[in-house]
Design a protein around this motif. Structure first.
Motif, PDB file in Angstrom:
ATOM      1  N   SER A 108       0.845  -1.195   0.000  1.00  0.00           N
ATOM      2  CA  SER A 108       0.000   0.000   0.000  1.00  0.00           C
ATOM      3  C   SER A 108       0.886   1.252   0.000  1.00  0.00           C
ATOM      4  N   TYR A 109       2.024   1.163   0.665  1.00  0.00           N
ATOM      5  CA  TYR A 109       2.980   2.282   0.605  1.00  0.00           C
ATOM      6  C   TYR A 109       3.498   2.447  -0.823  1.00  0.00           C
ATOM      7  N   ILE A 110       3.914   1.343  -1.431  1.00  0.00           N
ATOM      8  CA  ILE A 110       4.476   1.392  -2.785  1.00  0.00           C
ATOM      9  C   ILE A 110       3.432   1.882  -3.791  1.00  0.00           C
ATOM     10  N   LYS A 111       2.205   1.394  -3.625  1.00  0.00           N
ATOM     11  CA  LYS A 111       1.141   1.769  -4.556  1.00  0.00           C
ATOM     12  C   LYS A 111       0.895   3.279  -4.505  1.00  0.00           C
ATOM     13  N   GLU A 112       0.821   3.802  -3.300  1.00  0.00           N
ATOM     14  CA  GLU A 112       0.600   5.236  -3.129  1.00  0.00           C
ATOM     15  C   GLU A 112       1.759   6.041  -3.725  1.00  0.00           C
ATOM     16  N   ASN A 113       2.964   5.564  -3.460  1.00  0.00           N
ATOM     17  CA  ASN A 113       4.159   6.228  -3.963  1.00  0.00           C
ATOM     18  C   ASN A 113       4.165   6.261  -5.500  1.00  0.00           C
ATOM     19  N   ILE A 114       3.825   5.146  -6.115  1.00  0.00           N
ATOM     20  CA  ILE A 114       3.810   5.075  -7.581  1.00  0.00           C
ATOM     21  C   ILE A 114       2.634   5.875  -8.146  1.00  0.00           C
ATOM     22  N   ALA A 115       1.501   5.820  -7.472  1.00  0.00           N
ATOM     23  CA  ALA A 115       0.314   6.571  -7.929  1.00  0.00           C
ATOM     24  C   ALA A 115       0.603   8.068  -7.965  1.00  0.00           C
ATOM     25  N   SER A 116       1.425   8.545  -7.032  1.00  0.00           N
ATOM     26  CA  SER A 116       1.728   9.979  -6.960  1.00  0.00           C
ATOM     27  C   SER A 116       2.536  10.450  -8.165  1.00  0.00           C
ATOM     28  N   ARG A 117       3.071   9.492  -8.951  1.00  0.00           N
ATOM     29  CA  ARG A 117       3.827   9.872 -10.159  1.00  0.00           C
ATOM     30  C   ARG A 117       2.948   9.846 -11.402  1.00  0.00           C
ATOM     31  N   ASN A 118       1.648   9.760 -11.185  1.00  0.00           N
ATOM     32  CA  ASN A 118       0.644   9.859 -12.254  1.00  0.00           C
ATOM     33  C   ASN A 118       0.788   8.908 -13.432  1.00  0.00           C
ATOM     34  N   PRO A 119       0.854   7.613 -13.192  1.00  0.00           N
ATOM     35  CA  PRO A 119       0.834   6.683 -14.325  1.00  0.00           C
ATOM     36  C   PRO A 119      -0.538   6.728 -15.013  1.00  0.00           C
ATOM     37  N   ALA A 120      -0.580   6.297 -16.276  1.00  0.00           N
ATOM     38  CA  ALA A 120      -1.854   6.275 -17.017  1.00  0.00           C
ATOM     39  C   ALA A 120      -2.853   5.352 -16.310  1.00  0.00           C
ATOM     40  N   SER A 121      -2.366   4.239 -15.774  1.00  0.00           N
ATOM     41  CA  SER A 121      -3.189   3.356 -14.946  1.00  0.00           C
ATOM     42  C   SER A 121      -2.266   2.586 -14.015  1.00  0.00           C
ATOM     43  N   LEU A 122      -2.840   1.985 -12.982  1.00  0.00           N
ATOM     44  CA  LEU A 122      -2.015   1.302 -11.977  1.00  0.00           C
ATOM     45  C   LEU A 122      -2.742   0.078 -11.429  1.00  0.00           C
ATOM     46  N   LYS A 123      -2.136  -1.079 -11.591  1.00  0.00           N
ATOM     47  CA  LYS A 123      -2.710  -2.309 -11.052  1.00  0.00           C
ATOM     48  C   LYS A 123      -1.632  -3.139 -10.359  1.00  0.00           C
ATOM     49  N   ILE A 124      -2.103  -4.149  -9.633  1.00  0.00           N
ATOM     50  CA  ILE A 124      -1.197  -4.996  -8.849  1.00  0.00           C
ATOM     51  C   ILE A 124      -1.364  -6.464  -9.233  1.00  0.00           C
ATOM     52  N   CYS A 125      -0.246  -7.156  -9.360  1.00  0.00           N
ATOM     53  CA  CYS A 125      -0.256  -8.597  -9.610  1.00  0.00           C
ATOM     54  C   CYS A 125       0.652  -9.265  -8.575  1.00  0.00           C
ATOM     55  N   ALA A 126       0.097 -10.201  -7.812  1.00  0.00           N
ATOM     56  CA  ALA A 126       0.898 -10.912  -6.801  1.00  0.00           C
ATOM     57  C   ALA A 126       0.655 -12.405  -6.941  1.00  0.00           C
ATOM     58  N   ILE A 127       1.707 -13.172  -6.861  1.00  0.00           N
ATOM     59  CA  ILE A 127       1.550 -14.620  -7.047  1.00  0.00           C
ATOM     60  C   ILE A 127       0.982 -15.298  -5.799  1.00  0.00           C
ATOM     61  N   PHE A 128       1.307 -14.758  -4.615  1.00  0.00           N
ATOM     62  CA  PHE A 128       0.757 -15.343  -3.379  1.00  0.00           C
ATOM     63  C   PHE A 128       0.023 -14.278  -2.572  1.00  0.00           C
ATOM     64  N   ASP A 129      -0.944 -14.720  -1.795  1.00  0.00           N
ATOM     65  CA  ASP A 129      -1.785 -13.806  -1.027  1.00  0.00           C
ATOM     66  C   ASP A 129      -2.167 -14.468   0.295  1.00  0.00           C
ATOM     67  N   LYS A 130      -2.015 -13.696   1.387  1.00  0.00           N
ATOM     68  CA  LYS A 130      -2.462 -14.170   2.713  1.00  0.00           C
ATOM     69  C   LYS A 130      -3.536 -13.213   3.227  1.00  0.00           C
ATOM     70  N   PRO A 131      -4.744 -13.312   2.686  1.00  0.00           N
ATOM     71  CA  PRO A 131      -5.781 -12.325   3.037  1.00  0.00           C
ATOM     72  C   PRO A 131      -6.120 -12.300   4.526  1.00  0.00           C
ATOM     73  N   SER A 132      -5.906 -13.422   5.207  1.00  0.00           N
ATOM     74  CA  SER A 132      -6.243 -13.485   6.638  1.00  0.00           C
ATOM     75  C   SER A 132      -5.367 -12.572   7.491  1.00  0.00           C
ATOM     76  N   ARG A 133      -4.252 -12.114   6.916  1.00  0.00           N
ATOM     77  CA  ARG A 133      -3.318 -11.303   7.699  1.00  0.00           C
ATOM     78  C   ARG A 133      -3.404  -9.804   7.389  1.00  0.00           C
ATOM     79  N   ARG A 134      -4.322  -9.433   6.522  1.00  0.00           N
ATOM     80  CA  ARG A 134      -4.359  -8.060   6.035  1.00  0.00           C
ATOM     81  C   ARG A 134      -4.623  -7.035   7.142  1.00  0.00           C
ATOM     82  N   LYS A 135      -3.834  -5.949   7.137  1.00  0.00           N
ATOM     83  CA  LYS A 135      -4.044  -4.853   8.094  1.00  0.00           C
ATOM     84  C   LYS A 135      -4.600  -3.610   7.414  1.00  0.00           C
TER      85      LYS A 135
END
Ligand code: IMP
Ligand code: MG
Length: 194
Positions: A108-135
């Motif tokens: 979420s830090y990285i996403k915000e940081n990259i979003a602030s540089r105004n890309p045409a669009s921004l998405k995330i791809c992750a191979i693994f996910d631990k949704p039970s641990r999300r803060k």
């Protein structure tokens, strides 16, 4: 190294099939777009290398490296940029490629940081996910596998810098999770004993 693994969570074959499927989806979604893949070092390197070869569309690759403070396996959420992007991304459809989303704090830090540089669009791809641990509220737009709340190694994921090169994802035997200090400061050979 293989004998350190207690349990394989996802085999090489399962991962290969999933990466192919993700690559096909991304190929369709980014047709006619200006795709820039941003890999988060070091964990994403193995996945990224496989994924880009399944994407049949023009793309560029850049990397960012971040570090959370402290050496705990539990992420603090405080992030420091160790290596930044090389160029301007404002004309690009950016896809962040990450190994795993755990608490979501890092990304979420990285996403915000990259979003602030105004890309045409921004998405995330992750191979693994631990949704039970999300803060924080954070979802990958392209997600590989949900994994249980265990510390996973292999396919780019490390423990203490090791195991990234395992072609599958698994869990270490408990004794190897306690080997941290031995790995970091190997005891000098005193010449005693053998
Ligand atoms: P988050 O900020 O809690 O989402 O943590 C993300 C980062 O922590 C990942 O990019 C990994 O480097 C690391 N991490 C989280 N869970 C694991 C795991 O199970 N194995 C290895 N590294 C992990
Ligand atoms: Mg990582």
């Amino acid at each position: 190294m293989e004998d350190h693994i207690a349990k394989v969570l996802l085999t090489e074959e399962q991962i290969k099939a999933k990466v192919k499927e993700l690559g096909q989806k991304i190929t369709e979604d980014y047709r006619g777009k200006n795709l820039m893949i941003i890999g988060i070092l070091k964990g994403a390197v193995v996945f990224l290398a496989d994924l880009v070869r399944e994407i049949r569309a023009p793309l560029k690759i850049d990397f960012m490296a971040v570090s959370s403070y402290g050496r705990s396996t539990r992420t603090s959420g405080v992030v420091r940029i160790l290596k930044d992007l090389e160029g301007d991304i404002s004309n690009y459809d950016v896809l962040i490629v990450e190994d795993i989303i755990d608490t979501g704090l890092t990304l979420s830090y990285i996403k915000e940081n990259i979003a602030s540089r105004n890309p045409a669009s921004l998405k995330i791809c992750a191979i693994f996910d631990k949704p039970s641990r999300r803060k924080v509220k954070l979802e990958a737009d392209y997600s590989g596998f949900v994994v249980p709340d265990e510390f996973v190694v292999g396919y780019g994921l490390d423990f203490n810098g090791l195991y990234r090169n395992l072609p599958y994802a698994g869990v270490l035997k408990p004794e190897y999770y306690q080997e941290r200090d031995k790995h970091e400061n190997p005891k000098p050979n005193t010449g005693k004993g053998k």
